[in-house]
Design a protein around this motif. Structure first.
Motif, PDB file in Angstrom:
ATOM      1  N   ALA A 239      30.023  19.974  -3.848  1.00 38.86           N
ATOM      2  CA  ALA A 239      29.186  19.444  -4.911  1.00 38.86           C
ATOM      3  C   ALA A 239      27.973  20.326  -5.195  1.00 38.86           C
ATOM      4  N   GLY A 240      27.845  21.421  -4.458  1.00 42.92           N
ATOM      5  CA  GLY A 240      26.717  22.315  -4.696  1.00 42.92           C
ATOM      6  C   GLY A 240      25.378  21.734  -4.276  1.00 42.92           C
ATOM      7  N   ARG A 241      25.389  20.702  -3.447  1.00 45.74           N
ATOM      8  CA  ARG A 241      24.134  20.109  -3.018  1.00 45.74           C
ATOM      9  C   ARG A 241      23.944  20.275  -1.511  1.00 45.74           C
ATOM     10  N   SER A 242      24.053  21.495  -1.033  1.00 47.38           N
ATOM     11  CA  SER A 242      23.722  21.747   0.367  1.00 47.38           C
ATOM     12  C   SER A 242      23.436  23.227   0.556  1.00 47.38           C
ATOM     13  N   VAL A 243      22.809  23.548   1.696  1.00 49.81           N
ATOM     14  CA  VAL A 243      22.511  24.946   2.024  1.00 49.81           C
ATOM     15  C   VAL A 243      23.076  25.239   3.409  1.00 49.81           C
TER      16      VAL A 243
ATOM     17  N   ALA B 265       0.813  -1.211   0.000  1.00 49.35           N
ATOM     18  CA  ALA B 265       0.000   0.000   0.000  1.00 49.35           C
ATOM     19  C   ALA B 265       0.850   1.265   0.000  1.00 49.35           C
ATOM     20  N   ASN B 266       0.466   2.218  -0.788  1.00 48.20           N
ATOM     21  CA  ASN B 266       1.066   3.557  -0.837  1.00 48.20           C
ATOM     22  C   ASN B 266       2.591   3.566  -0.863  1.00 48.20           C
ATOM     23  N   PRO B 267       3.224   2.753  -1.702  1.00 45.78           N
ATOM     24  CA  PRO B 267       4.694   2.708  -1.661  1.00 45.78           C
ATOM     25  C   PRO B 267       5.363   4.044  -1.997  1.00 45.78           C
ATOM     26  N   CYS B 268       4.620   4.974  -2.629  1.00 41.16           N
ATOM     27  CA  CYS B 268       5.277   6.241  -3.002  1.00 41.16           C
ATOM     28  C   CYS B 268       5.379   7.200  -1.819  1.00 41.16           C
ATOM     29  N   PHE B 269       4.778   6.857  -0.668  1.00 41.24           N
ATOM     30  CA  PHE B 269       4.840   7.774   0.473  1.00 41.24           C
ATOM     31  C   PHE B 269       6.144   7.584   1.248  1.00 41.24           C
ATOM     32  N   THR B 270       7.092   8.476   0.975  1.00 38.10           N
ATOM     33  CA  THR B 270       8.368   8.420   1.680  1.00 38.10           C
ATOM     34  C   THR B 270       8.591   9.767   2.335  1.00 38.10           C
ATOM     35  N   GLN B 271       9.262   9.773   3.462  1.00 34.29           N
ATOM     36  CA  GLN B 271       9.497  11.052   4.129  1.00 34.29           C
ATOM     37  C   GLN B 271      10.956  11.457   4.026  1.00 34.29           C
ATOM     38  N   ILE B 272      11.131  12.724   3.706  1.00 30.40           N
ATOM     39  CA  ILE B 272      12.476  13.261   3.528  1.00 30.40           C
ATOM     40  C   ILE B 272      12.714  14.248   4.662  1.00 30.40           C
ATOM     41  N   HIS B 273      13.801  14.064   5.369  1.00 29.59           N
ATOM     42  CA  HIS B 273      14.090  14.899   6.529  1.00 29.59           C
ATOM     43  C   HIS B 273      15.016  16.040   6.106  1.00 29.59           C
ATOM     44  N   PRO B 274      14.676  17.291   6.474  1.00 28.17           N
ATOM     45  CA  PRO B 274      15.437  18.416   5.908  1.00 28.17           C
ATOM     46  C   PRO B 274      16.834  18.621   6.507  1.00 28.17           C
ATOM     47  N   THR B 275      17.058  18.238   7.760  1.00 33.78           N
ATOM     48  CA  THR B 275      18.350  18.589   8.362  1.00 33.78           C
ATOM     49  C   THR B 275      19.256  17.374   8.501  1.00 33.78           C
ATOM     50  N   CYS B 276      19.881  17.015   7.397  1.00 31.66           N
ATOM     51  CA  CYS B 276      20.853  15.942   7.441  1.00 31.66           C
ATOM     52  C   CYS B 276      22.203  16.476   6.989  1.00 31.66           C
ATOM     53  N   ILE B 277      23.238  15.734   7.332  1.00 31.25           N
ATOM     54  CA  ILE B 277      24.573  16.142   6.911  1.00 31.25           C
ATOM     55  C   ILE B 277      24.712  15.782   5.429  1.00 31.25           C
ATOM     56  N   PRO B 278      25.128  16.754   4.577  1.00 31.65           N
ATOM     57  CA  PRO B 278      25.106  16.497   3.131  1.00 31.65           C
ATOM     58  C   PRO B 278      26.101  15.430   2.691  1.00 31.65           C
ATOM     59  N   VAL B 279      25.864  14.939   1.498  1.00 32.94           N
ATOM     60  CA  VAL B 279      26.758  13.961   0.885  1.00 32.94           C
ATOM     61  C   VAL B 279      28.111  14.620   0.638  1.00 32.94           C
ATOM     62  N   SER B 280      29.194  13.936   0.992  1.00 29.66           N
ATOM     63  CA  SER B 280      30.489  14.579   0.776  1.00 29.66           C
ATOM     64  C   SER B 280      31.275  13.908  -0.336  1.00 29.66           C
ATOM     65  N   GLY B 281      30.771  12.837  -0.897  1.00 23.14           N
ATOM     66  CA  GLY B 281      31.488  12.234  -2.013  1.00 23.14           C
ATOM     67  C   GLY B 281      30.795  10.969  -2.459  1.00 23.14           C
ATOM     68  N   ASP B 282      31.236  10.396  -3.577  1.00 22.07           N
ATOM     69  CA  ASP B 282      30.524   9.234  -4.108  1.00 22.07           C
ATOM     70  C   ASP B 282      30.853   7.951  -3.347  1.00 22.07           C
ATOM     71  N   PHE B 283      31.714   8.077  -2.326  1.00 22.28           N
ATOM     72  CA  PHE B 283      32.032   6.922  -1.497  1.00 22.28           C
ATOM     73  C   PHE B 283      31.039   6.777  -0.349  1.00 22.28           C
ATOM     74  N   GLN B 284      30.215   7.817  -0.151  1.00 23.00           N
ATOM     75  CA  GLN B 284      29.363   7.877   1.027  1.00 23.00           C
ATOM     76  C   GLN B 284      28.467   6.642   1.138  1.00 23.00           C
ATOM     77  N   SER B 285      28.380   6.081   2.355  1.00 22.71           N
ATOM     78  CA  SER B 285      27.615   4.852   2.502  1.00 22.71           C
ATOM     79  C   SER B 285      26.261   5.085   3.129  1.00 22.71           C
ATOM     80  N   LYS B 286      26.116   6.171   3.878  1.00 21.23           N
ATOM     81  CA  LYS B 286      24.797   6.468   4.433  1.00 21.23           C
ATOM     82  C   LYS B 286      24.763   7.917   4.888  1.00 21.23           C
ATOM     83  N   LEU B 287      23.576   8.383   5.217  1.00 17.65           N
ATOM     84  CA  LEU B 287      23.442   9.778   5.626  1.00 17.65           C
ATOM     85  C   LEU B 287      23.082   9.847   7.100  1.00 17.65           C
ATOM     86  N   THR B 288      23.491  10.939   7.723  1.00 17.27           N
ATOM     87  CA  THR B 288      23.248  11.090   9.149  1.00 17.27           C
ATOM     88  C   THR B 288      22.293  12.246   9.377  1.00 17.27           C
TER      89      THR B 288
END
Lengths: 206, 276, 638
Positions: free
Chosen positions: C351-355, C259-282
């Motif tokens: 990488a220009g992907r953070s604020v 049911a409703n597989p498209c409902f995912t939640q995105i959390h705004p305050t995470c530490i951004p990706v720092s490279g393509d080696f990154q294994s997970k986000l905090t």
């Protein structure tokens, strides 16, 4: 039952250890009489008082019991600990309170046991019918080998006590390592230094 | 959108090209019967922003591309709370950081070009499963021996019925913060689990909810610890120094006091256990 | 296939659960020991369910894939747990918690389930305190609360920043107690690979022992799945590395609706990706936005360090666009705004992907000590990871996936459309609609496990005639063979690309097209691309080693293979739901202010998908959502 439990063993070690520590303090204060400079009169009187005392034999047995218990528990604890890590690390480093002293407790302890055996043989069970105890002590401490060996044994004893003293309090539930560290080191130096100083003084004073 | 992702990839590739290099010696052991050995690998193009485990991921990826089997290591949350990861790095459990798990260790802490030796937790009670992975189910069995309060679901009184001072709650929390990673055992020269046992005994021992079973808890957990083959505590405090949650050895002193308390009250012949 | 019957009991909302509890048949206490129940997963929902069912007398078999049940990812929840205790006397009530949850979920959840959750919430706190969970306290010794996730009342209970850990350890200790009592058999490092259905009823599972690689069959009278969410389909998320969709997906493949597989939640305050080696986000606590100001430079490609950028050349875009709420807009709004500025090239970092999240003004206003006291541990964590000192230079943040509201479809009893298969916690779809409120995940997991499943599972067992089934039944052999075959085919590919390589590619694709903002053309493209990636995966993946040993790559390969299939259904659901609601933002459907615009006439339903085969279009079943107690309204944060 108590002495088969991990903390029970440690508690036994701590209590017997503290009693032995007390014995060392008493022994050392007796030994200081050797330095009184009266040709051993006070020291001999003291030793004769002890030898003649009716409670000496029972007290000696108690002391022996404490000493043996301490040793038996130590060996048991060390054996458990060795078994707990059959494959060791290729590289090992310390970031905590591990010290030369804490790592070598069983060795410094066993060396002390050998020393005690030699010590008893030399002084307590020696045939010194023709001489006073003071005389025997002075004669013995003319040997460089004996004085040197004695000093080395005392340094090892000091190392043993360095970890042992503070550890005993933690085992008894008093987490006071930072506060005890100074006191502990001070007492170790006093006991080991005090014991080692006497033969040296006698040897040099000759 | 995808332009952004490409830019991202380009930038990080550039950073990695000028990255750090390490010689890793990693413990390889196919299974419990294999005696195991250290095997050397070169890790190149390591970014200082990589976590230690990401560096291992990178190395494994390269091994697989070459058709070599990767080495196994445990990790899960990678944010320092699940307790799954744990490596002995250059002889220190969880490596050179203080108060951190292996997953929270970053490569900038290591000197470029240095040799890093990686071993599993070593203890009889934590047998190696494969390479750097060990079996820590002994910890579960210790908790089964009394690390709980016996309250069935539904029988709890109102949460505010028992007042607990702020200081008491904080003290309990300090002990309850244990993540069960096993670094205490790994770092102890005797492979003792005393800090793990003590933290649970104290957590429940200082709270009113833990009082009814307080007397037997320490005894049974301790017995289980011994049966599992952990060693004895000899008060070296290595455990506290490597603990990622900085759990104090004062917990062990508390456990020792509990033990003495039990001995003393045993003599008054009160029943030790009131059965469930 | 059966139509969806939510089996919501009749009567007024507030009396439904009590009435239902009475109506559910009871299992004779002496008979409970003759029933066995399989529980997969040992997070908050799984551990609490296994412990409670065992306390009642059932024989419980508990499985988890970590080395200990205590490691389930519930442990990482930081913030807290909601409960309608109203200890603060600030106007909270069961109805208010119910209302907030329904509204927060953007009116895409079932009223009756949510109301029950709110009713039960208070009992959870009582139970946890009795277990010795050291919740934060007032000086007087009572429990303290904080407000969380924009709620206007203080109803969140917490234990420092480790609430999930403490609650999980409480449930874990209850579980360990039952293991010691012999009522629960524990199987750590075991992964469920197939459900087993006999005569239309869920009667067991097939697991792979992750240490030995052995396939094992387990028979029972019912199966409970509490295996968490599917956030790792994006590769990068705040989920644990091993979190996966496998258990629920394999159940789906055998008939359970997703049911409703498209409902995912995105959390705004995470530490951004720092490279393509990154294994997970905090993730870092949302509370940072109480004092931090979010900004980006006004010119794209501004290479200067933040301290070199004058005030006039900064765009405090949240304060500009939402003068009413400013930096405190809800999670989904803040996340989308960050994405928008980065898409315009204004993002910062290598990488220009953070604020930026800037505390300079707060430090000036309140002093360093106050800020340190409030956020010290978060600042320290940030510095550890990024090597930047947030007291001196602004933090850099970016949104990340961290929770999934969708899951297996369940009825009011938390039973899926497959009789005998119950689904709890994040693994089901039931309570959070299109968006979950902060501190509600822990509440739901424990409510399901401690206080719902013990009743509803008993009702099922008492009301169903189940024949004797052992693992000798041919259905088990068939399931074991299917699981083994899948493993063998993964090992047989012998391709060139690694499992993670495929997973990253899939994740990036979904993040770009099925992430914070979605549109029909992107989703259509993604659907096509997902299929291509999946096909390439089965031709070119490299999985080394053998099946009969501890093999982590093989484990991951199986999970990623399931993510590949799942991704298609998720994307299809996002395409099909032609409206914006909660975490599902369709760019075609926004207000003039850029807010999500719901379409209650056409989409006030649960979308439950039926599996028809890999690469084949799944069949959509709709469960209409009826709102009798709340009126539907549009959110605005101007």
């Amino acid at each position: 039952m108590i002495l088969s439990s991990s903390i029970g063993k440690k508690l036994g070690m701590a209590l017997t250890g503290l009693l032995l520590f007390g014995f060392l303090l008493a022994h050392l204060s007796g030994n200081f009489l050797l330095l009184k400079g009266d040709g051993g009169a006070t020291f001999n009187a003291y030793s004769e008082f002890l030898v003649g005392h009716p409670l000496l034999i029972p007290v000696e047995f108690i002391l022996l019991g404490i000493f043996l218990l301490h040793i038996v528990l130590a060996i048991s604890v060390a054996r458990d600990n060795r078994r707990a890590r059959p494959v060791g690390y290729r590289v090992s480093a310390s970031v905590g309170g591990r010290s030369v002293s804490s790592r070598t407790m069983i060795y410094s302890g066993l060396t002390t046991l050998i020393f005690v055996a030699v010590h008893l043989k030399t002084f307590k069970y020696a045939d010194h019918a023709g001489d006073s105890l003071y005389g025997l002590v002075v004669t013995t401490f003319t040997s460089e080998l004996y004085v040197g060996g004695y000093a080395v044994a005392m340094v090892l004893l000091g190392f043993h006590l360095w970890h042992a003293f503070q550890s005993a309090f933690q085992t008894l539930g008093l987490h006071a390592r930072p506060r005890l560290r100074g006191l502990s080191i001070g007492l170790c130096i006093l006991i080991a230094g005090g014991f080692a100083m006497i033969p040296l003084a006698i040897y040099l004073g000759k | 959108m995808s332009a952004g992702s490409q830019a991202e990839a380009a930038v990080s590739t550039e950073r990695r090209a000028s990255g750090m290099t390490f010689t890793l010696e990693i413990w390889r052991q196919r299974n419990a019967d294999d005696p195991g050995r250290m095997v050397a690998y070169e890790a190149t193009r390591v970014s200082p922003d990589m976590s230690f485990l990401e560096m291992l991921d990178l190395l494994n990826e390269e091994l697989m591309r070459k058709g070599e089997e990767p080495f196994a290591f445990d990790s899960d949350c990678r944010e320092g709370i699940c307790g799954m990861c744990g490596l002995v790095i250059n002889g220190v459990a969880h490596g050179p950081g203080t108060g951190t798990t292996t997953c929270q260790l970053y490569m900038r802490l290591f000197k470029n070009g240095s040799r890093i030796r990686v071993e599993p937790w070593r203890a009889r009670a934590f047998p190696v499963v494969r390479d750097l992975v060990v079996d820590r189910s002994a910890f579960d069995r210790i908790i089964q021996a009394g690390g709980y309060t016996s309250v069935n679901t539904g029988s709890a009184p109102d949460a505010n019925a028992t007042l607990i001072s702020q200081a008491r709650a904080e003290e309990a929390m300090d002990s309850a913060a244990c993540i069960g990673c096993g670094a205490c055992v790994a770092s102890c020269k005797n492979a003792s689990a005393m800090l793990f046992v003590a933290a649970k005994v104290k957590h429940l021992g200082v709270l009113p909810q833990g009082q009814p079973e307080r007397r037997q808890r320490g005894v049974t957990m301790l017995e289980t610890m011994q049966e599992e083959g952990f060693g004895n505590c000899t008060n070296e405090y290595e455990c506290e120094a490597v603990c990622p949650k900085e759990i104090s050895t004062s917990n062990i002193a508390f456990l020792n006091r509990e033990y003495i308390r039990n001995l003393v009250s045993l003599s008054s012949l009160r029943p030790l256990v009131t059965s469930e | 296939m059966a139509t969806l019957n939510s089996r919501v009991p009749g009567g007024p909302l507030a009396q439904k659960w009590e009435r239902h509890q009475f109506e559910l048949k009871l299992v004779n206490p002496a008979n409970k020991r003759h029933h066995s129940v399989i529980v997969v997963g040992t997070g908050l929902a799984g551990a609490s369910a296994a412990a409670t069912l065992a306390e009642l007398g059932y024989n419980v078999l508990s499985f988890c894939l970590q080395d200990s049940p205590r490691r389930a990812h519930s442990i990482a929840a930081q913030g807290g747990i909601n409960a309608a205790k109203n200890y603060q006397n600030d106007g909270d009530s069961v109805f208010r918690l119910f209302y907030d949850t329904i509204k927060g979920g953007d009116y895409r959840s079932r009223e009756a389930n949510v109301h029950r959750l709110a009713e039960i919430s208070s009992n959870i706190i009582d139970q946890c305190v009795a277990q010795g969970v050291p919740f934060a306290r007032e000086y007087g010794g009572t429990l303290t609360n904080r407000s969380f996730g924009g709620a206007q009342v203080s109803r969140t209970f917490y234990a420092r920043g480790q609430t999930g850990q403490q609650l999980l350890l409480g449930a874990y200790s209850a579980l360990m107690r039952q293991v010691a009592a012999g009522r629960v058999q524990l199987f750590p490092r075991s992964e469920m690979l197939e459900p087993v259905i006999v005569d239309g009823h869920m009667r067991g599972i097939v697991t792979r022992n992750l240490c030995s690689g052995e396939m094992q069959s387990w028979a029972a009278d019912a199966v409970v799945l509490a295996t968490g969410g599917y956030g790792n389909v994006f590769f990068l998320s705040t989920n644990a590395k091993a979190s996966n969709v496998t258990a629920t997906w394999r159940a789906h493949r055998r008939g359970a609706f997703f049911a409703n597989p498209c409902f995912t939640q995105i959390h705004p305050t995470c530490i951004p990706v720092s490279g393509d080696f990154q294994s997970k986000l905090t993730l870092m606590s949302e509370s940072l936005r109480n004092d931090g100001r979010v900004w980006v430079p006004t010119t794209a490609g501004d290479g200067r360090t933040p301290d070199q950028i004058p005030e006039a050349e900064r765009d405090y875009y949240l304060e500009r666009r939402y003068p009413g709420f400013g930096n405190l807009v809800p999670r989904d709004v803040a996340s989308r705004a960050a994405k928008a500025v980065c898409d315009d090239g204004l993002g910062v970092g290598s990488a220009g992907r953070s604020v930026y999240l800037d505390f300079v003004e707060a430090i000036k206003r309140d002093g360093l000590d106050v800020i340190r006291q409030k956020y010290g541990n978060l600042f320290q964590m940030y510095e550890e990871i990024t090597n930047e000192d947030p007291y001196k230079t602004p933090m850099r943040i970016y949104p990340a996936v961290h929770y999934t509201m969708g899951g297996l479809w369940v009825d009011y009893d938390l039973m899926s459309n497959l009789p005998g298969l119950f689904v709890l916690g994040e693994a089901n779809f039931s309570d959070h609609g299109a968006n979950r409120l902060g501190a509600s995940a822990l509440m739901q997991g424990l409510a399901d496990g401690y206080f719902v499943i013990p009743y509803t599972l008993g009702g099922y067992l008492a009301g169903t005639r189940l024949g004797e089934v052992t693992t000798e039944h041919p259905a088990f052999a068939e399931a074991e063979a299917a699981a083994s075959e899948r493993i063998d085919s993964l090992l047989a590919v012998r391709g060139k690309r690694t499992v993670d390589d495929f997973h990253r590619e899939l994740g990036l694709l979904l993040w770009d097209h099925c992430g914070m903002a979605r549109n029909a053309s992107g989703l259509t493209q993604a659907l096509e691309r997902v299929r291509q990636i999946r096909e390439e995966f089965w031709q070119n993946v490299t999985v080394l080693g053998t099946p009969g040993e501890f093999n982590q790559v093989l484990e991951r390969a199986g999970r990623v293979a399931d993510f590949m299939e799942f991704a298609e259904t998720m994307t299809r659901d996002a395409l099909e739901r032609d409206e914006s609601c909660g975490g599902h933002f369709r760019e075609e459907h926004q207000t003039g202010e850029g807010e999500a615009r719901r379409d209650d006439d056409n989409f006030a339903h649960v979308a439950a998908w039926e599996f028809t085969g890999v690469g084949q279009d799944p069949v959509l079943h709709k469960e209409p959502l009826v709102f009798e107690n709340v009126s539907l309204s549009q959110r605005s944060y101007k």
